[in-house]
Design a protein around this motif. Structure first.
Motif, mmCIF file in Angstrom:
data_model
loop_
_atom_site.group_PDB
_atom_site.id
_atom_site.type_symbol
_atom_site.label_atom_id
_atom_site.label_comp_id
_atom_site.label_asym_id
_atom_site.label_seq_id
_atom_site.Cartn_x
_atom_site.Cartn_y
_atom_site.Cartn_z
ATOM 1 N N THR A 116 89.373 28.250 -17.193
ATOM 2 C CA THR A 116 88.805 26.945 -16.846
ATOM 3 C C THR A 116 89.802 25.791 -16.912
ATOM 4 O OG1 THR A 116 88.082 26.544 -19.124
ATOM 5 C CG2 THR A 116 86.519 27.658 -17.655
ATOM 6 N N THR A 117 91.092 26.102 -17.083
ATOM 7 C CA THR A 117 92.122 25.064 -17.091
ATOM 8 C C THR A 117 92.732 24.936 -15.692
ATOM 9 O OG1 THR A 117 93.546 26.794 -17.980
ATOM 10 C CG2 THR A 117 92.750 25.141 -19.516
ATOM 11 N N ARG A 118 93.579 23.908 -15.520
ATOM 12 C CA ARG A 118 94.226 23.702 -14.228
ATOM 13 C C ARG A 118 95.469 24.583 -14.077
ATOM 14 N NH1 ARG A 118 92.364 18.948 -11.874
ATOM 15 N NH2 ARG A 118 93.393 19.709 -9.991
ATOM 16 N N ALA A 119 95.895 25.209 -15.157
ATOM 17 C CA ALA A 119 97.039 26.120 -15.114
ATOM 18 C C ALA A 119 96.647 27.440 -15.773
ATOM 19 C CB ALA A 119 98.242 25.508 -15.837
ATOM 20 N N ARG A 120 97.324 28.500 -15.414
ATOM 21 C CA ARG A 120 97.055 29.813 -15.996
ATOM 22 C C ARG A 120 97.470 29.844 -17.462
ATOM 23 N NH1 ARG A 120 97.721 34.533 -11.487
ATOM 24 N NH2 ARG A 120 97.138 33.287 -9.647
ATOM 25 N N LEU A 121 96.899 30.791 -18.215
ATOM 26 C CA LEU A 121 97.203 30.919 -19.631
ATOM 27 C C LEU A 121 98.359 31.894 -19.841
ATOM 28 C CD1 LEU A 121 93.613 31.183 -21.181
ATOM 29 C CD2 LEU A 121 94.935 29.140 -20.604
ATOM 30 N N ALA A 122 99.227 31.553 -20.792
ATOM 31 C CA ALA A 122 100.397 32.398 -21.064
ATOM 32 C C ALA A 122 100.033 33.834 -21.418
ATOM 33 C CB ALA A 122 101.231 31.765 -22.179
ATOM 34 N N PRO A 123 99.004 34.092 -22.248
ATOM 35 C CA PRO A 123 98.699 35.486 -22.594
ATOM 36 C C PRO A 123 97.960 36.256 -21.491
ATOM 37 C CG PRO A 123 97.224 34.007 -23.755
ATOM 38 C CD PRO A 123 98.228 33.141 -23.063
ATOM 39 N N LEU A 124 97.459 35.538 -20.475
ATOM 40 C CA LEU A 124 96.758 36.194 -19.354
ATOM 41 C C LEU A 124 97.349 35.686 -18.034
ATOM 42 C CD1 LEU A 124 93.055 35.870 -20.623
ATOM 43 C CD2 LEU A 124 94.526 37.900 -20.770
ATOM 44 N N PRO A 125 98.624 35.910 -17.805
ATOM 45 C CA PRO A 125 99.282 35.307 -16.638
ATOM 46 C C PRO A 125 98.760 35.793 -15.293
ATOM 47 C CG PRO A 125 100.717 36.935 -17.669
ATOM 48 C CD PRO A 125 99.543 36.753 -18.588
ATOM 49 N N GLU A 126 98.149 36.983 -15.299
ATOM 50 C CA GLU A 126 97.635 37.526 -14.039
ATOM 51 C C GLU A 126 96.264 36.977 -13.675
ATOM 52 O OE1 GLU A 126 95.714 39.822 -17.243
ATOM 53 O OE2 GLU A 126 97.726 38.989 -16.909
ATOM 54 N N VAL A 127 95.632 36.252 -14.591
ATOM 55 C CA VAL A 127 94.283 35.728 -14.347
ATOM 56 C C VAL A 127 94.388 34.347 -13.714
ATOM 57 C CG1 VAL A 127 92.078 35.088 -15.397
ATOM 58 C CG2 VAL A 127 93.374 37.036 -16.301
ATOM 59 N N PRO A 128 93.815 34.155 -12.539
ATOM 60 C CA PRO A 128 93.917 32.851 -11.860
ATOM 61 C C PRO A 128 93.004 31.817 -12.509
ATOM 62 C CG PRO A 128 92.516 34.328 -10.601
ATOM 63 C CD PRO A 128 93.078 35.145 -11.741
ATOM 64 N N THR A 129 93.206 30.584 -12.129
ATOM 65 C CA THR A 129 92.287 29.533 -12.565
ATOM 66 C C THR A 129 90.990 29.652 -11.774
ATOM 67 O OG1 THR A 129 93.011 27.906 -10.929
ATOM 68 C CG2 THR A 129 94.270 28.021 -13.006
ATOM 69 N N ILE A 130 89.939 29.038 -12.286
ATOM 70 C CA ILE A 130 88.669 29.023 -11.548
ATOM 71 C C ILE A 130 88.854 28.330 -10.205
ATOM 72 C CG2 ILE A 130 86.301 28.120 -11.551
ATOM 73 C CD1 ILE A 130 86.650 30.457 -13.444
ATOM 74 N N GLU A 131 89.647 27.281 -10.202
ATOM 75 C CA GLU A 131 89.935 26.572 -8.954
ATOM 76 C C GLU A 131 90.539 27.521 -7.928
ATOM 77 O OE1 GLU A 131 91.950 22.327 -7.763
ATOM 78 O OE2 GLU A 131 93.023 23.573 -9.219
ATOM 79 N N GLN A 132 91.511 28.318 -8.348
ATOM 80 C CA GLN A 132 92.171 29.262 -7.440
ATOM 81 C C GLN A 132 91.258 30.428 -7.071
ATOM 82 O OE1 GLN A 132 95.350 30.243 -10.116
ATOM 83 N NE2 GLN A 132 96.778 28.732 -9.268
ATOM 84 N N ALA A 133 90.629 31.013 -8.077
ATOM 85 C CA ALA A 133 89.883 32.256 -7.872
ATOM 86 C C ALA A 133 88.581 32.053 -7.124
ATOM 87 C CB ALA A 133 89.607 32.916 -9.215
#
Length: 327
Positions: free
Chosen positions: A225-242
């Motif tokens: 739910t952030t505007r940038a991806r999370l360091a521990p889950l780099p493959e998971v997109p943001t809600i905005e992207q996904a």
């Protein structure tokens, strides 16, 4: 002689309370209260912070969780506690910003009945589904399509009415134009169990307790739910992207507060120690790489107060738009 001795003893007895009051702080155990169950993001952070605080202050720092009413039970307890530097609360945007509008009335004032100590970090949520029970939901767009195909047929879990895990889902549903069923649970543990058991289709859980189950393959993360991806889950997109939802963002904060009217020297000492601890490289690494939490640029009391005031207004508008209400 006896009279002089009696007078001296009386004077000593009268001086003892004053001397006790002037004893240097801290001189006995300190409690950090939490409003959510063991294993919740709040509990995890409080226990992580308590260890170095114990070393820094030279007295035990213990965690005591008093759950219920969206964190209001613990919040009221701390709001009414003696401002002596021995009771603190690991507060959240939920307990002290969202609840200000969500509840028609509160037994404490979320802004005035507070001494701000330190903002502890920006906390995102992660959109989770069960790969075992929902194998077709591989992307956020799959989830939106499934919800539109069956209005009101998909249930989502939350950690309670009005929690950030609830309002993130409300924001998502409004933005995506879907009709989904809210099922509140008493904390992160039961909500996670419902998702793993297939009783709920999805769950916007806080990042800390979400990362390990995703990395281990127990759950699938569709977005953060952030505007940038999370360091521990780099493959998971943001809600905005996904999900194709421009501008979507829904993160909250953790903060350390004390009862109102805490003496300024105690506030300053505690704020200084907390700021020093959370700026340590190993603590920053734990925050970012282990919990997915963004450390604060300025953790100090005044910066915390400004964020708190702004978030009461920001979340108030989200609550009003969502129609969420707790009596």
């Amino acid at each position: 002689m006896l009279r002089r001795t009696a007078l001296a003893l009386t004077a000593l007895a009268l001086a003892l309370p004053a001397a006790a009051q002037e004893a240097p702080w801290p001189n006995r155990p300190i409690t950090i209260m939490g409003g959510f169950p063991n294993g919740s993001g709040v509990d995890i952070y409080a226990r992580k912070l308590a260890e170095p605080l114990t070393r820094a202050l030279g007295v035990p720092v213990v965690v005591d969780n008093r759950t219920g009413a969206g964190g209001n039970i613990a919040s009221e307890y701390v709001a009414r506690a003696r401002p002596d530097g021995y009771t603190f609360l690991l507060a959240t945007a939920g307990t002290h910003a969202i609840n200000a509008t969500l509840y028609k009335s509160l037994p404490f004032d979320p802004l005035r009945d507070v001494t701000h100590i330190a903002i502890l970090g920006d906390v995102p949520n992660v959109l989770l589904v069960s790969p075992q029970h929902s194998p077709s939901l591989r992307t956020c767009r799959d989830l939106i399509a499934a919800a539109k195909a069956k209005p009101g047929g998909l249930a989502y879990a939350s950690t309670g009415n009005g929690a950030s895990t609830h309002l993130s889902a409300v924001q998502f549903a409004v933005a995506a134009g879907i009709d989904v069923l809210h099922v509140p649970y008493r904390g992160q543990g039961p909500a996670m169990v419902s998702l793993l058991a297939g009783e709920s289709a999805f769950f916007f859980n806080q990042s800390g307790p979400s990362i390990a189950p995703v990395q281990q393959g127990q759950l699938r993360a569709l977005g953060v739910t952030t505007r940038a991806r999370l360091a521990p889950l780099p493959e998971v997109p943001t809600i905005e992207q996904a999900c194709g939802l421009p501008g979507f963002e829904s993160s909250t904060w953790y903060g350390l507060i004390a009862p109102p009217h805490l003496p300024a020297p105690i506030q300053a000492r505690m704020a200084e120690e907390v700021a020093r601890i959370i700026a340590q490289p190993d603590f920053v690494t734990w925050l970012t790489d282990n919990q997915g939490i963004t450390p604060p640029a300025d953790p100090g009391p005044e910066a915390f107060r400004r964020i708190h005031e702004a978030d009461i207004a920001r979340w108030g508008e989200i609550v009003r738009r969502s129609g969420a209400q707790v009596d």
